[in-house]
Design a protein around this motif. Structure first.
Motif, PDB file in Angstrom:
ATOM      1  N   PRO A  21     -28.322   0.189  -3.036  1.00 50.35           N
ATOM      2  CA  PRO A  21     -26.976  -0.622  -3.501  1.00 50.35           C
ATOM      3  C   PRO A  21     -26.797  -2.098  -2.889  1.00 50.35           C
ATOM      4  CG  PRO A  21     -26.636   1.200  -1.859  1.00 50.35           C
ATOM      5  CD  PRO A  21     -28.014   1.305  -2.301  1.00 50.35           C
ATOM      6  N   ARG A  22     -26.433  -2.792  -3.984  1.00 51.04           N
ATOM      7  CA  ARG A  22     -26.333  -4.181  -3.347  1.00 51.04           C
ATOM      8  C   ARG A  22     -24.619  -4.469  -3.095  1.00 51.04           C
ATOM      9  NH1 ARG A  22     -28.424  -5.661  -9.480  1.00 51.04           N
ATOM     10  NH2 ARG A  22     -26.528  -3.881  -9.566  1.00 51.04           N
ATOM     11  N   THR A  23     -23.794  -3.811  -3.734  1.00 52.43           N
ATOM     12  CA  THR A  23     -22.510  -3.688  -3.140  1.00 52.43           C
ATOM     13  C   THR A  23     -21.841  -2.181  -2.987  1.00 52.43           C
ATOM     14  OG1 THR A  23     -21.887  -3.690  -5.662  1.00 52.43           O
ATOM     15  CG2 THR A  23     -21.881  -5.840  -4.547  1.00 52.43           C
ATOM     16  N   VAL A  24     -21.154  -2.149  -1.904  1.00 51.11           N
ATOM     17  CA  VAL A  24     -20.433  -0.865  -1.555  1.00 51.11           C
ATOM     18  C   VAL A  24     -19.077  -1.102  -1.353  1.00 51.11           C
ATOM     19  CG1 VAL A  24     -20.735   1.372   0.130  1.00 51.11           C
ATOM     20  CG2 VAL A  24     -22.755  -0.202  -0.446  1.00 51.11           C
ATOM     21  N   ALA A  25     -18.138  -0.174  -1.898  1.00 50.25           N
ATOM     22  CA  ALA A  25     -16.934  -0.083  -1.553  1.00 50.25           C
ATOM     23  C   ALA A  25     -16.558   1.193  -0.616  1.00 50.25           C
ATOM     24  CB  ALA A  25     -15.938  -0.102  -2.911  1.00 50.25           C
ATOM     25  N   ILE A  26     -16.073   1.068   0.513  1.00 50.26           N
ATOM     26  CA  ILE A  26     -15.615   1.915   1.396  1.00 50.26           C
ATOM     27  C   ILE A  26     -13.780   2.020   1.266  1.00 50.26           C
ATOM     28  CG2 ILE A  26     -15.320   3.082   3.714  1.00 50.26           C
ATOM     29  CD1 ILE A  26     -17.988   1.292   4.208  1.00 50.26           C
ATOM     30  N   VAL A  27     -13.354   2.991   0.735  1.00 44.87           N
ATOM     31  CA  VAL A  27     -12.106   3.066   0.349  1.00 44.87           C
ATOM     32  C   VAL A  27     -11.265   3.959   1.173  1.00 44.87           C
ATOM     33  CG1 VAL A  27     -10.371   3.555  -1.435  1.00 44.87           C
ATOM     34  CG2 VAL A  27     -12.447   2.611  -1.982  1.00 44.87           C
ATOM     35  N   ILE A  42     -13.506  -2.275  -6.956  1.00 47.69           N
ATOM     36  CA  ILE A  42     -13.964  -0.823  -6.283  1.00 47.69           C
ATOM     37  C   ILE A  42     -14.753  -0.523  -7.247  1.00 47.69           C
ATOM     38  CG2 ILE A  42     -13.258   1.413  -5.538  1.00 47.69           C
ATOM     39  CD1 ILE A  42     -10.553  -0.064  -4.395  1.00 47.69           C
ATOM     40  N   ASP A  43     -14.357  -0.099  -8.292  1.00 45.69           N
ATOM     41  CA  ASP A  43     -15.025   0.638  -9.595  1.00 45.69           C
ATOM     42  C   ASP A  43     -16.185  -0.296 -10.103  1.00 45.69           C
ATOM     43  OD1 ASP A  43     -13.499   2.690  -9.412  1.00 45.69           O
ATOM     44  OD2 ASP A  43     -12.345   2.174 -11.306  1.00 45.69           O
ATOM     45  N   GLY A  44     -16.404  -1.471  -9.638  1.00 51.21           N
ATOM     46  CA  GLY A  44     -17.690  -2.422 -10.159  1.00 51.21           C
ATOM     47  C   GLY A  44     -18.650  -2.393  -9.146  1.00 51.21           C
ATOM     48  N   CYS A  45     -18.488  -1.602  -8.103  1.00 51.66           N
ATOM     49  CA  CYS A  45     -19.507  -1.711  -6.888  1.00 51.66           C
ATOM     50  C   CYS A  45     -20.413  -0.352  -7.175  1.00 51.66           C
ATOM     51  CB  CYS A  45     -18.800  -1.341  -5.479  1.00 51.66           C
ATOM     52  SG  CYS A  45     -18.088  -2.635  -4.756  1.00 51.66           S
ATOM     53  N   PRO A  59      -5.477   8.337 -14.775  1.00 53.68           N
ATOM     54  CA  PRO A  59      -5.921   7.794 -16.174  1.00 53.68           C
ATOM     55  C   PRO A  59      -4.261   7.621 -16.828  1.00 53.68           C
ATOM     56  CG  PRO A  59      -6.913  10.037 -16.100  1.00 53.68           C
ATOM     57  CD  PRO A  59      -5.985   9.857 -14.896  1.00 53.68           C
ATOM     58  N   GLY A  60      -4.473   6.096 -17.135  1.00 53.54           N
ATOM     59  CA  GLY A  60      -3.109   5.309 -18.018  1.00 53.54           C
ATOM     60  C   GLY A  60      -2.249   4.910 -16.675  1.00 53.54           C
ATOM     61  N   GLY A  61      -2.479   5.358 -15.548  1.00 55.45           N
ATOM     62  CA  GLY A  61      -1.684   4.917 -14.397  1.00 55.45           C
ATOM     63  C   GLY A  61      -1.765   3.384 -13.927  1.00 55.45           C
ATOM     64  N   ASP A  62      -0.786   2.947 -13.082  1.00 59.61           N
ATOM     65  CA  ASP A  62      -0.871   1.600 -12.426  1.00 59.61           C
ATOM     66  C   ASP A  62      -2.377   1.680 -11.600  1.00 59.61           C
ATOM     67  OD1 ASP A  62       1.527   0.753 -13.810  1.00 59.61           O
ATOM     68  OD2 ASP A  62       2.778   1.501 -11.962  1.00 59.61           O
ATOM     69  N   PRO A  63      -3.140   0.606 -11.751  1.00 54.26           N
ATOM     70  CA  PRO A  63      -4.586   0.321 -11.136  1.00 54.26           C
ATOM     71  C   PRO A  63      -4.212   0.037  -9.575  1.00 54.26           C
ATOM     72  CG  PRO A  63      -4.262  -1.470 -12.465  1.00 54.26           C
ATOM     73  CD  PRO A  63      -3.015  -0.647 -12.786  1.00 54.26           C
ATOM     74  N   ALA A  64      -4.925   0.747  -8.701  1.00 54.83           N
ATOM     75  CA  ALA A  64      -4.517   0.142  -7.459  1.00 54.83           C
ATOM     76  C   ALA A  64      -5.860   0.635  -6.499  1.00 54.83           C
ATOM     77  CB  ALA A  64      -3.340   0.786  -6.571  1.00 54.83           C
ATOM     78  N   LEU A  65      -6.630   1.790  -6.752  1.00 55.72           N
ATOM     79  CA  LEU A  65      -7.735   2.199  -5.822  1.00 55.72           C
ATOM     80  C   LEU A  65      -9.038   2.557  -6.526  1.00 55.72           C
ATOM     81  CD1 LEU A  65      -5.281   4.770  -3.883  1.00 55.72           C
ATOM     82  CD2 LEU A  65      -6.426   2.765  -2.922  1.00 55.72           C
ATOM     83  N   GLY A  66      -8.982   2.325  -7.691  1.00 58.29           N
ATOM     84  CA  GLY A  66     -10.213   2.554  -8.524  1.00 58.29           C
ATOM     85  C   GLY A  66     -10.093   4.087  -8.957  1.00 58.29           C
ATOM     86  N   ALA A  67     -11.256   4.580  -9.651  1.00 58.24           N
ATOM     87  CA  ALA A  67     -11.300   5.976 -10.235  1.00 58.24           C
ATOM     88  C   ALA A  67     -12.605   6.608  -9.690  1.00 58.24           C
ATOM     89  CB  ALA A  67     -10.977   6.114 -11.694  1.00 58.24           C
ATOM     90  N   ARG A  68     -13.646   5.633  -9.513  1.00 60.07           N
ATOM     91  CA  ARG A  68     -14.813   6.237  -9.178  1.00 60.07           C
ATOM     92  C   ARG A  68     -15.254   6.877  -7.789  1.00 60.07           C
ATOM     93  NH1 ARG A  68     -19.012   1.967  -9.265  1.00 60.07           N
ATOM     94  NH2 ARG A  68     -20.346   3.693  -8.670  1.00 60.07           N
ATOM     95  N   THR A  69     -15.855   7.835  -7.578  1.00 60.48           N
ATOM     96  CA  THR A  69     -16.294   8.149  -6.399  1.00 60.48           C
ATOM     97  C   THR A  69     -17.443   8.835  -6.226  1.00 60.48           C
ATOM     98  OG1 THR A  69     -13.861   9.110  -6.008  1.00 60.48           O
ATOM     99  CG2 THR A  69     -15.448   9.800  -4.628  1.00 60.48           C
TER     100      THR A  69
END
Length: 215
Positions: A21-27, A42-45, A59-69
């Motif tokens: 991995p070149r980019t990592v998000a720790i949430v 976040i989701d682009g890492c 889904p469809g909510g206000d974005p804040a923390l991303g959705a990928r895990t």
């Protein structure tokens, strides 16, 4: 890199969009204001790591923390959110066990999914060296929060990656006695944690470029 670290790095990389991995998000679990830019970062890492009773954007909510895990880091005392074990067959679960150095028994909770495997995070390779960096007495029952341990683990395994830490309140509020969570009720800062030491270490990592903090 010792063999145990090499094997663990390969395991995490298997869940990433790019190897290594070149980019990592720790949430972390702190509640965050709405931000489409943060969620997209976040989701682009290549690899997204979340903690314990985490929340994701609905889904469809206000974005804040991303959705990928891709990777979940948790411990035996976790209060599972609806997201903790959702779609668990597509994720890697890392079990941190700092309490095993002192009093914690090797018991998996009854509510753990019966067909879910997990990878222990070796205390020898990660918990003990991190405790040393934090200045903790090895005989004292003290260790870092899960998010700081995850940041240490990722930056040790992938030193060339750009590691972004978000969803944490420790750096700005080391004096807090409870953690507000994006999902569920606030939880008390337990006796084994020394937030001032963690905040100082994390600030040092930011200054040296080891991690970036995304507010």
């Amino acid at each position: 890199m010792p063999d145990s670290r090499t094997d663990l790095a390969a395991l995490l990389a298997a869940y990433a969009r790019h190897d290594p991995p070149r980019t990592v998000a720790i949430v972390g679990n702190a509640p965050m204001a709405t931000s489409a830019e943060r969620a997209a970062t976040i989701d682009g890492c290549d690899l997204v790591v979340r903690m314990t009773s985490f929340a994701i954007d609905p889904p469809g909510g206000d974005p804040a923390l991303g959705a990928r895990t891709d990777v979940v880091v948790l411990h035996r005392g976790v209060i599972a959110s609806p997201h903790t074990f959702a779609d668990y067959t597509s994720r890697l679960y890392l079990l941190v066990e700092p309490g095993r150095l002192h009093w914690e028994p090797e018991v998996i909770p009854d509510w753990w999914p019966a067909d879910l495997g997990f990878q222990p995070v070796p205390n020898r390779d990660f918990t003990i060296p991190l405790n040393r960096l934090l200045g903790f007495d090895p005989a004292a029952p003290a260790w870092s929060t899960t998010g700081t341990l995850a940041a240490y683990l990722v930056t040790e395994l992938f030193p060339a990656a750009r590691v972004t830490l978000t969803g944490t309140s420790i750096i700005d509020r080391p004096e807090q006695t409870s953690f507000a969570h994006a999902w569920g009720q606030s939880v008390a800062v337990t006796a084994e944690h020394r937030l001032a030491a963690e905040a100082a270490l994390l600030r040092g990592w930011v200054e040296t470029g080891r991690i970036e903090v995304l507010g």
